[in-house]
Write a protein that holds these residues in place. Structure first.
Motif, short mmCIF file in Angstrom:
data_model
loop_
_atom_site.label_atom_id
_atom_site.label_comp_id
_atom_site.label_asym_id
_atom_site.label_seq_id
_atom_site.Cartn_x
_atom_site.Cartn_y
_atom_site.Cartn_z
N GLY A 56 0.80 -1.22 0.00
CA GLY A 56 0.00 0.00 0.00
C GLY A 56 0.83 1.27 0.00
O GLY A 56 0.29 2.37 0.06
N LEU A 82 0.96 3.84 -4.79
CA LEU A 82 -0.41 3.95 -5.27
C LEU A 82 -0.49 3.81 -6.79
O LEU A 82 -1.52 3.40 -7.32
CB LEU A 82 -1.01 5.29 -4.85
CG LEU A 82 -0.96 5.60 -3.35
CD1 LEU A 82 -1.46 7.00 -3.09
CD2 LEU A 82 -1.74 4.56 -2.57
N ALA A 135 2.38 6.75 -1.12
CA ALA A 135 1.46 7.19 -0.08
C ALA A 135 2.18 8.04 0.95
O ALA A 135 3.38 7.91 1.15
CB ALA A 135 0.84 5.97 0.60
N LEU A 174 -10.22 10.33 -4.52
CA LEU A 174 -8.95 10.17 -3.80
C LEU A 174 -9.05 10.48 -2.31
O LEU A 174 -8.13 10.15 -1.56
CB LEU A 174 -7.88 11.05 -4.43
CG LEU A 174 -7.48 10.73 -5.85
CD1 LEU A 174 -6.46 11.74 -6.34
CD2 LEU A 174 -6.92 9.33 -5.93
N GLU A 225 -10.67 9.30 0.25
CA GLU A 225 -10.56 8.18 1.19
C GLU A 225 -9.12 7.67 1.28
O GLU A 225 -8.63 7.36 2.35
CB GLU A 225 -11.49 7.04 0.77
CG GLU A 225 -11.53 5.92 1.79
CD GLU A 225 -12.54 4.84 1.42
OE1 GLU A 225 -12.29 3.70 1.79
OE2 GLU A 225 -13.55 5.15 0.75
N LEU A 226 -8.45 7.61 0.13
CA LEU A 226 -7.06 7.18 0.13
C LEU A 226 -6.17 8.09 0.97
O LEU A 226 -5.29 7.64 1.66
CB LEU A 226 -6.50 7.20 -1.31
CG LEU A 226 -6.44 5.91 -2.06
CD1 LEU A 226 -5.87 6.16 -3.45
CD2 LEU A 226 -5.67 4.84 -1.34
N LEU A 227 -6.43 9.39 0.89
CA LEU A 227 -5.60 10.36 1.57
C LEU A 227 -6.00 10.56 3.04
O LEU A 227 -5.19 11.06 3.82
CB LEU A 227 -5.63 11.70 0.83
CG LEU A 227 -5.09 11.63 -0.59
CD1 LEU A 227 -5.28 12.99 -1.28
CD2 LEU A 227 -3.65 11.21 -0.61
N GLY A 286 -2.68 8.20 3.27
CA GLY A 286 -2.33 7.69 1.96
C GLY A 286 -2.20 6.19 1.88
O GLY A 286 -1.71 5.66 0.91
N GLY A 287 -2.63 5.50 2.87
CA GLY A 287 -2.54 4.04 2.83
C GLY A 287 -1.53 3.51 3.80
O GLY A 287 -1.00 4.23 4.63
#
Length: 105
Positions: free
Chosen positions: A34, A37, A54, A93, A95-97, A101-102
């Motif tokens: 993860g 990205l 990330a 994006l 949710e990822l950030l 960032g994971g």
């Protein structure tokens, strides 16, 4: 926070070719964790590539990570790193950030 990693060949593509399997394994390992990205070759391909990494890693950790790339270890490529603090983010994006960032490795 995101890190944009710009991979630039410092030798010819033919010099880099023997290190491609190790480089691909490096990318796959960090994608699975993860940490990466997105990764891909630039156009034209002989220029190198780009990785979006990330957040959750500081600049020193990102540099140590890029130093593990077999391309770098073999002296056939180098990374330039730009760290970005997103100001405006597409909803896809967010949710990822939201969690830095994971996962990080």
């Amino acid at each position: 926070m995101l890190h944009v990693l710009r991979l630039t060949y410092t030798a010819s593509e033919s010099d880099a070719a023997p290190h491609v399997p190790g480089h691909v394994a490096f990318l796959e390992r960090h994608h699975a964790a993860g940490t990466f990205l997105l990764s891909g070759q630039t156009v034209p391909t002989e220029d190198g590539g780009v990785v979006l990494a990330a957040g959750g890693l500081d600049a020193d950790a990102v540099r140590r990570l890029t130093d593990e790339d077999p391309f770098v270890q073999a002296g056939v490529a180098r990374y330039d790193i730009a760290t970005v603090t997103p100001g405006r983010v597409h909803p896809a994006l967010k949710e990822l950030l939201a969690d830095g960032g994971g996962k990080t490795s």
